[in-house]
Every structure is written in C-alpha cells, then in structure tokens.
Design a protein around this motif. Structure first.
Motif, mmCIF file in Angstrom:
data_model
loop_
_atom_site.group_PDB
_atom_site.id
_atom_site.type_symbol
_atom_site.label_atom_id
_atom_site.label_comp_id
_atom_site.label_asym_id
_atom_site.label_seq_id
_atom_site.Cartn_x
_atom_site.Cartn_y
_atom_site.Cartn_z
ATOM 1 N N ALA A 6 21.603 68.978 12.135
ATOM 2 C CA ALA A 6 22.314 67.864 11.925
ATOM 3 C C ALA A 6 21.230 66.699 12.363
ATOM 4 O O ALA A 6 20.778 66.834 13.594
ATOM 5 C CB ALA A 6 23.678 67.595 12.785
ATOM 6 N N ILE A 7 21.044 65.847 11.383
ATOM 7 C CA ILE A 7 19.796 64.751 12.062
ATOM 8 C C ILE A 7 20.584 63.429 12.142
ATOM 9 O O ILE A 7 21.090 62.916 10.964
ATOM 10 C CB ILE A 7 19.024 64.734 10.508
ATOM 11 N N ASP A 8 20.391 62.843 13.106
ATOM 12 C CA ASP A 8 20.811 61.244 13.373
ATOM 13 C C ASP A 8 19.833 60.435 12.828
ATOM 14 O O ASP A 8 18.658 60.124 13.435
ATOM 15 C CB ASP A 8 20.836 60.847 14.929
ATOM 16 N N CYS A 9 20.120 60.033 11.575
ATOM 17 C CA CYS A 9 19.144 59.500 10.779
ATOM 18 C C CYS A 9 18.683 58.109 11.339
ATOM 19 O O CYS A 9 17.747 57.456 10.853
ATOM 20 C CB CYS A 9 19.445 59.341 9.236
ATOM 21 N N ALA A 33 16.323 76.508 5.323
ATOM 22 C CA ALA A 33 16.922 75.318 6.193
ATOM 23 C C ALA A 33 17.768 74.297 5.306
ATOM 24 O O ALA A 33 17.635 74.166 4.191
ATOM 25 C CB ALA A 33 15.938 74.497 6.715
ATOM 26 N N ARG A 34 18.824 74.028 5.970
ATOM 27 C CA ARG A 34 19.947 72.987 5.465
ATOM 28 C C ARG A 34 19.780 71.919 6.499
ATOM 29 O O ARG A 34 19.744 72.047 7.655
ATOM 30 C CB ARG A 34 21.147 73.545 5.455
ATOM 31 N N VAL A 35 20.298 70.826 5.934
ATOM 32 C CA VAL A 35 20.414 69.551 6.804
ATOM 33 C C VAL A 35 21.626 68.676 6.577
ATOM 34 O O VAL A 35 22.221 68.642 5.433
ATOM 35 C CB VAL A 35 19.248 68.621 6.770
ATOM 36 N N HIS A 48 14.112 57.752 -0.821
ATOM 37 C CA HIS A 48 14.063 59.021 -0.303
ATOM 38 C C HIS A 48 15.192 59.676 -0.500
ATOM 39 O O HIS A 48 15.554 60.946 -0.369
ATOM 40 C CB HIS A 48 13.939 58.575 1.229
ATOM 41 N N ALA A 49 16.576 58.854 -0.564
ATOM 42 C CA ALA A 49 18.069 59.462 -0.812
ATOM 43 C C ALA A 49 17.871 60.314 -2.295
ATOM 44 O O ALA A 49 18.099 61.131 -2.275
ATOM 45 C CB ALA A 49 18.807 58.275 -0.662
ATOM 46 N N ILE A 61 25.503 64.556 3.088
ATOM 47 C CA ILE A 61 25.464 63.482 3.760
ATOM 48 C C ILE A 61 26.592 63.296 4.499
ATOM 49 O O ILE A 61 27.902 63.245 4.016
ATOM 50 C CB ILE A 61 24.940 62.264 2.864
ATOM 51 N N GLN A 62 26.874 62.596 5.656
ATOM 52 C CA GLN A 62 27.953 62.386 6.543
ATOM 53 C C GLN A 62 27.742 60.958 7.001
ATOM 54 O O GLN A 62 26.669 60.520 7.844
ATOM 55 C CB GLN A 62 27.749 63.178 7.777
#
Lengths: 361, 361
Positions: A6-9, A33-35, A48-49, A61-62
């Motif tokens: 989980a990445i705090d973007c 890997a998954r994100v 980038h998206a 995407i959350q």
C-alpha cells in the motif's frame, strides 16, 4: 511470492510526481508485486496514472479525501484526518488487503497512526525507526532514528533486542553484535540514561559489545547500534549534510576551469562508481520496527530512484517474514531471558499472553 | 604581539612524538610565539628536544611527575594528580606565566581541572566545548561538543550566548545567527529540554533563527549552533566517521586496477585540492569556552599538522583577546537582558559582582 504494497502517494516533498513513477518502476522490476495506490482523486490523472493502467489488476487505486501535512502535529493528524491517504494506506495492512505500507510523509504522524491502528509487538513499548547504513566493511542497522525523543534505559534495551532480532531475521546472522552509542567507550561515559541502558544490555543475553562512538557508525564495528531517537536523527542528518558538502566541494574542484574539467575526464567512470557506492539514496527506506505490520518510511525528499529503493525494501521485509520472525524471536527472548525482561521490559498483559500463544500473523 | 602557550606535551594518543615537533613547527611559523613545554623529564630527550633548544629562551621546559591517562575518571585525575603535566600546564595560565594552555589529553579531566583552577566567567554555570566547522558557504561554530552530557534548557541558553559572543569577538560579525539543533524545524519538535531552550532563546535578545537540523551543520544556515554535549559529540564523530569511510571508498575505487590508477593520474592534483579543502585536521583545536583563560583541546589522535593547527588557534584566541571580549560582552548582555537572565542564567554572587566591576584580566 506475491506481495502487495500500500503506497501513500501523497506523502513526501514531491507527492505523486515521485511516488507514481517509482511505483511503475517497481512493478516492472518485480513481476510478483502488486500495489494499492492511495491518494486524492486528482493525483490519478496524467501521464503516470496512464502508465500505471498498463499493469492491469496489479494496480489498485484507492481514493482518500485528505492529506497529512508534513508539519502537522501527529496527534491531530491521527484524530482529525481519518480519511487521509496515510491512514487509509495503513488501514489496508490492518485489514489484510496489503502486506506492507510505505509513506514519505510526516514521520511522527506515520508512527502515531501505525501504532494506533496496527499496535505493537509483545514486549515492545515503543516502536523505533531503524535504517541500514553503509560501513567501511559491510553495513550496520541503527535505531532509533527519530521516533522517540525521550527514551528511558528500558526503551534502549528494547531497541537493542528488536535490532538484534531484525538482523538475525533479515541478514541471517546469529547473535549479531549490538553496540550502544555513547561519547566514549568506557563504561563511566555518557549521561544517566545511557549508563543505565549499558547495564541492562550487559545483562540482557544479547551479544553486547559495549559502548561505541559516533565514528563507529561507519566502521562496521557492530551490526546493530542503539541510541535515543534524538541523537540518532541528528547523527544521521549530520552525516547527510556532510556528504552533501563533500560532494559539492568535489564538484567545485573538478569544475574550477576548463583544464580541471579536462583532467577529470578519464577519472569520470571511477568517480561515478564511487558516487554509486556512496549514494545515500540506496539506503532509503527506514522500517518502523516493533509494530504488528511492515511500515516503511521513505525520506521526505526522496526522488524516484530513492523511493523505488524503499519499495524494494518493503517487499523484501514482507518476503523475509520480518514481523513473524521478530515476533517469534521476541517471544523466545522473553521466555529465555526473563531476568533481563524483569529488569527492562515492562510486562503488559498483551506480552504476558504472548508468552503462551504465538499469534499467527 | 608576544604570546606564550603552555603545552601539555604528554596528552593525546601520540604524546611528545607529536607535541614536540608541532611546537617546533609553530615556533618557526610564528616568530612572536613562546612555549612552555610541560611533561615528564624523559619526554625531553632525543631529536625533537634537541631541535627545540635552537629556539633559545622562546622555549621553556617545565617538568611534571605524573600523566593523566586518557581513560582516567576526571574527578580522580583532578584530586589525585596535582603534579600531572595537564595540571601544571593549566596552573601556568592561572599564574600568568602563559596566555593559553593546550592539551590533546583526556577531555573530561581537562575540563574539570581547568574549571577548578581557572573558574568560569560571570553568568556561566558550565563551560562548553566549541569548535569551528566547515560549511558549504563559510563556517559555523558548534557547542557543546562533549563537555556536558546532561544539559538543562538554561545551559543551552548560556551556550547560545557564549557562542554568539565568541563569533562577535573572533569573526567580527555583529549579532551572529544562532540556531538550536533539533530533529525538525517546527517549534513543536524535540524533547522537553530542547523545547524549553527554544523558548528561552526566543526571548534572549540573541539573533535566534530557531531550530536547525543535523544537515544544517554543514550548510552554513547560521554561524552558531547550540546543542547538548552528548548530541554534539555524536554528531561530530559521526561526521568524522563518514568522512573517513568516503575517503576509503574513493581510494579503493581509484586503486582498483592499474587502469583506474592510470585514469586517476591527471585528476590527482584536483583530488589533492579537494582533500586539503575537506581535511578535518585543519579544524583541529576546540576551545573550552566559559573559563577565565584560553584552554584549547586538540583531538587525541591529532598528528603534527593537526596539533599545529590547534596551536595556531590558541595563539589566535589570545591575540583576539577572546576571554576579555567574551567577558565584557557577557556582562553587557547581563546588564541589558536582565529578563532573559532571570529566566535563564542563575545569578551567582560572582556574576552579581561582575555586574558592577569589569574584572581586569
């Protein structure tokens, strides 16, 4: 092994302009890997998206509706921003939707929220920030690097135990050498807290080598260095500052004239090798140790390469079963070293329960 | 201006084999300098002693019968070794036979004995170790670097005042910028002592720029950096350690093969320039600030060049009338900033008397 981060973007000085391309890079380099990308909706537009969409269901995407500011008081961020990108990302680990969380945001808030959401491991009062640092011969793990600014001797003992368990788990070194950061190697040196911590560590059953000094951080005299978060943070940042100054000096000398530039040409590949070797970005990604989950803090000023290193580190921690190993060893430690524990580790109800039952992660 | 330096010839890792040749070098470079060499009789035989004789009455030899060991407890060294080379050298300053004293020996003992023999300046509870450090743009004075390992907020305020006075006196900079070493720039950051010290410094009338972080030590963001002696010592030594590691790395890269050695050849003069610029030996010689006399501490591992730098620094401090200027400014400061004083500086009888009469040195 499949791993989901989980990445705090939104965190860090650069936010999505660094975290999104670093995520792409990471997914390319690690096919298993998954994100889960957590951020404000407006973060997920643009080039980038678009690029991330190519990874299909490996990217989720959350949305979050808030962002924790870099200078926000941790307690306030925790209480008032329940839908911050940082909080939502941490919740994903709690809920089992991600194996690890990474953020380049506000360190204090990351620590406070992680501690509140994920809780600490048995025997641990306070999590610590640990980072691997290069040394002349190999590397060393140093903690705490800024999570705790007013440590007791007991806390320093706990950091020693956690650090040793971490090195056993990740580096597969049995009974790594643990040193206590001090201003002299003699036992009489230091302030009261450090002197008491020295006594606790000597009786802890750890492979304690005694006091080490600031310059020993980079000599590789031991694999774990224990210190108060205030001291550790200053030492680390002072090193960063010196590194930056020296690299400015060396650039200035080589760019002094066309003649020096010419002289430098044949040496460029060597200087590049040196730069790569000394590049502190390679060591980016500090682990918040002592929590019931993998939480990785990236440097706030990290660029795409540095944030990518921290992503690799978080995946490595998951694959090495860092938390499970530390927890298991911590419980072993509690069972076999009850004297040190009585002296040093406050036995919470939770820790007592953990003595009996190994929690399945 | 004639200046006489008392040298503790026995101190440091190398003793007379470094201090004597450095004294020769110093006398050669400064024709108005004199030295009193203090040490065991057996230190003054051999080639260096012979060489020193050539300087005639500019050199005086003073025997001592004891040596303070590097790891000796300061209180013990003070009480039990009244005829140590360190003590005799300090006494020479007290008795007006030397303008300054220099030692590469046991820091704690040097501080304890100096404080006992020379006493502190008005308004100063605890002397501090201050050293000038290079920055990307200019230089900065940092204190305390290891004399006080358990500082109160009041002590940190006093360090700020002394540091500012020092920079005014020696660098001729009016109202130098003073920063407080912390783990973040926001006022809420840090441990309790540092937060309180920030409040005292904000109300002190000094040109206080607020918190600075470890990396700011080398950016030249302010001319004075204040910290606890534990933190300062670790930060300084960590920097030394990193510097040493990087220089090892660069040497290894250039010596990797005959080819890299060949490539390095044209760059050698540039690398040499860089090395000279980054050479920490140039900054050797920390002043024990707050005493009624110039006391300079050399690094224990100093070589002849480094010890010579410290000798030049001690002569400079005398010629700049460091003590008299600091004392005068300290008294001015006490008179004009009595509110800050009430908050921060414990008013001893001595300090009160000093309010009325400027002591002649």
């Amino acid at each position: 092994m499949d791993v989901t981060i989980a990445i705090d973007c939104m965190g860090g000085d650069h936010g999505p302009s660094v975290t999104l391309p670093a995520a792409c890079e990471f997914l390319r380099s690690d096919p298993e890997a998954r994100v889960v990308l957590v951020g404000l909706p407006e973060a997920f537009v643009g080039v980038h998206a678009e690029e991330l969409r190519a990874f299909g269901d490996r990217v989720r995407i959350q949305h979050a509706s808030e962002v924790v500011a870099m200078d926000e008081a941790p307690a306030l961020a925790m209480r008032a921003k329940k839908d911050s990108s940082m909080r939502v990302a941490i919740d994903l680990v709690k809920n089992g939707e991600a194996h690890a969380v990474i953020s380049a945001g506000n360190t204090g808030a990351l620590m406070a929220i992680s501690r509140f959401v994920l809780k600490t491991l048995p025997g641990i009062d306070r999590p610590a920030i640990v980072q691997v640092l290069p040394t002349t011969h190999g590397q060393t793990y140093m903690l705490d690097l800024g999570a705790n600014v007013d440590c007791t001797a007991d806390h320093l003992l706990q950091f020693g135990i956690m650090g040793a368990m971490l090195v056993e788990a990740v580096e597969h070194i049995e009974r790594p050498e643990v040193g206590l950061l001090n201003i002299g190697t003699e036992e009489i040196k230091g302030n009261e807290v450090v002197k008491q911590a020295g006594e606790l560590l000597r009786g802890s059953g750890l492979n304690f080598v005694g006091n080490v000094e600031g310059d020993d951080i980079y000599t590789g005299v031991c694999q774990v260095i224990v210190c108060d978060g205030f001291v550790g943070n200053v030492a680390l940042k002072a090193s960063e500052g010196l590194g930056l100054m020296l690299s400015t000096f060396i650039k200035e000398e080589f760019r002094r004239s066309w003649f020096t530039r010419l002289c430098a040409l044949p040496a460029l590949p060597i200087l590049k090798r040196f730069r790569r070797r000394a590049d502190h970005r390679r060591y980016n990604g500090a682990v918040l140790l002592g929590l019931r989950g993998v939480v990785v803090k990236s440097h706030g000023s990290a660029d795409v390469f540095a944030f990518g290193q921290a992503l690799l580190r978080s995946a490595g921690a998951v694959r090495n079963q860092l938390i499970e190993r530390i927890e298991r060893r911590m419980i072993d430690y509690i069972n076999t070293h009850s004297p040190a524990l009585d002296a040093g580790l406050p036995m919470t109800g939770e820790a007592q329960a953990a003595n009996q039952v190994v929690r399945t992660a």
